[in-house]
Design a protein around this motif. Sequence first.
Motif, mmCIF file in Angstrom:
data_model
loop_
_atom_site.group_PDB
_atom_site.id
_atom_site.type_symbol
_atom_site.label_atom_id
_atom_site.label_comp_id
_atom_site.label_asym_id
_atom_site.label_seq_id
_atom_site.Cartn_x
_atom_site.Cartn_y
_atom_site.Cartn_z
ATOM 1 N N HIS A 77 28.675 27.902 7.904
ATOM 2 C CA HIS A 77 28.034 26.619 8.194
ATOM 3 C C HIS A 77 27.939 26.413 9.703
ATOM 4 O O HIS A 77 28.825 26.834 10.453
ATOM 5 N N GLU A 78 26.894 25.731 10.123
ATOM 6 C CA GLU A 78 26.566 25.610 11.539
ATOM 7 C C GLU A 78 27.214 24.384 12.191
ATOM 8 O O GLU A 78 26.958 23.254 11.792
ATOM 9 N N GLY A 79 28.040 24.651 13.179
ATOM 10 C CA GLY A 79 28.544 23.586 14.034
ATOM 11 C C GLY A 79 27.697 23.511 15.281
ATOM 12 O O GLY A 79 27.204 24.530 15.767
ATOM 13 N N ASP A 80 27.519 22.311 15.808
ATOM 14 C CA ASP A 80 26.766 22.142 17.054
ATOM 15 C C ASP A 80 27.303 20.901 17.747
ATOM 16 O O ASP A 80 27.259 19.797 17.181
ATOM 17 N N ALA A 81 27.817 21.084 18.952
ATOM 18 C CA ALA A 81 28.399 19.959 19.685
ATOM 19 C C ALA A 81 28.239 20.187 21.172
ATOM 20 O O ALA A 81 28.124 21.328 21.634
ATOM 21 N N GLY A 82 28.230 19.100 21.929
ATOM 22 C CA GLY A 82 28.139 19.203 23.366
ATOM 23 C C GLY A 82 28.627 17.932 24.030
ATOM 24 O O GLY A 82 28.495 16.839 23.475
ATOM 25 N N ALA A 83 29.188 18.089 25.226
ATOM 26 C CA ALA A 83 29.711 16.938 25.958
ATOM 27 C C ALA A 83 29.722 17.244 27.450
ATOM 28 O O ALA A 83 29.636 18.407 27.861
ATOM 29 N N THR A 84 29.839 16.183 28.231
ATOM 30 C CA THR A 84 29.794 16.279 29.692
ATOM 31 C C THR A 84 31.148 15.899 30.284
ATOM 32 O O THR A 84 31.814 14.980 29.797
ATOM 33 N N TYR A 85 31.509 16.602 31.347
ATOM 34 C CA TYR A 85 32.808 16.425 31.992
ATOM 35 C C TYR A 85 32.607 16.333 33.503
ATOM 36 O O TYR A 85 31.592 16.783 34.031
ATOM 37 N N THR A 86 33.574 15.775 34.175
ATOM 38 C CA THR A 86 33.511 15.673 35.629
ATOM 39 C C THR A 86 34.778 16.221 36.257
ATOM 40 O O THR A 86 35.847 16.256 35.635
ATOM 41 N N THR A 87 34.637 16.672 37.509
ATOM 42 C CA THR A 87 35.791 17.028 38.326
ATOM 43 C C THR A 87 35.841 16.021 39.469
ATOM 44 O O THR A 87 34.820 15.468 39.863
ATOM 45 N N GLY A 88 37.005 15.749 39.999
ATOM 46 C CA GLY A 88 37.109 14.841 41.128
ATOM 47 C C GLY A 88 36.913 13.390 40.736
ATOM 48 O O GLY A 88 37.223 12.975 39.618
ATOM 49 N N SER A 89 36.344 12.607 41.665
ATOM 50 C CA SER A 89 36.331 11.151 41.483
ATOM 51 C C SER A 89 34.996 10.507 41.833
ATOM 52 O O SER A 89 34.958 9.316 42.145
ATOM 53 N N ASP A 90 33.897 11.262 41.797
ATOM 54 C CA ASP A 90 32.592 10.669 42.090
ATOM 55 C C ASP A 90 32.285 9.607 41.023
ATOM 56 O O ASP A 90 32.113 9.941 39.846
ATOM 57 N N PRO A 91 32.192 8.324 41.396
ATOM 58 C CA PRO A 91 32.059 7.272 40.391
ATOM 59 C C PRO A 91 30.757 7.349 39.600
ATOM 60 O O PRO A 91 30.742 7.005 38.403
ATOM 61 N N GLU A 92 29.680 7.780 40.235
ATOM 62 C CA GLU A 92 28.409 7.829 39.517
ATOM 63 C C GLU A 92 28.360 9.002 38.537
ATOM 64 O O GLU A 92 27.753 8.908 37.466
ATOM 65 N N MET A 93 28.995 10.095 38.883
ATOM 66 C CA MET A 93 29.090 11.211 37.936
ATOM 67 C C MET A 93 29.955 10.829 36.742
ATOM 68 O O MET A 93 29.605 11.115 35.585
ATOM 69 N N ILE A 94 31.057 10.170 37.015
ATOM 70 C CA ILE A 94 31.941 9.716 35.929
ATOM 71 C C ILE A 94 31.201 8.740 35.027
ATOM 72 O O ILE A 94 31.270 8.818 33.790
ATOM 73 N N ALA A 95 30.443 7.829 35.628
ATOM 74 C CA ALA A 95 29.683 6.846 34.855
ATOM 75 C C ALA A 95 28.595 7.515 34.024
ATOM 76 O O ALA A 95 28.332 7.118 32.881
#
Length: 220
Positions: free
Chosen positions: A106-124
């Motif tokens: 059976h097919e799994g499909d997932a994705g997510a975004t992560y950040t390094t450091g503390s850039d507030p706009e990247m975290i947001a």
Amino acid sequence: MTTALSGKEAVGERFLLETMRHAQQLTWKAVDAIAEAINPGMLESEAQALGKQILVELDMDRIWHPLLIRFGANTLKTFKQRSDGDPLLAKDDIFFIDMGVVWQGHEGDAGATYTTGSDPEMIACAAAAKELFDRVEGFWRQGVSGVELYRFASDQAEAMGWVLNLNIKGHRVSDFPHAIHRGGDLGDFDQAPNAGVWILEIQIAHPTRPFGAFYEDLLI
């Protein structure tokens, strides 16, 4: 439990909703393991190779779509677009993981975004992709069509201050291979999508800076 589906939601004889849920759980386990192994100073290609190694160690059946790991400005790329160069992950940076893996047929499909450091706009931005996914998933539970889902997603993204990439509109999954059923994009499906056979994809871009975020998961 099996599910009787037809047309653009057709599945194979082996399809089990419980096994789709199991594949979902194992895919997220793999996403989390790969994310934990990615650190600043790593090249995108190195992260890709490491991710493939981790999938082998987790005893996947096979990959059904290529593992994608995107760093920095490459987070604006769609699935079919090649990365620009081989960027190095910086101390203040953003990256996403997108994988399609077969577990127990059976097919799994997932994705997510992560950040390094503390850039507030990247975290947001990373948080906004997940929040937008959650809003659209909640709207799906009201029994709306796939077309309505992505219309809602676009409106919500704009209200949140982000730009939704409507070239990414979700897709089918099932017992492998789902591709023989030609289900098309979720965003073009004019009926209420059933549980366990559709991936909701959300990709957003920062309105002025060169990065974005991605989140996808099984609607179940």
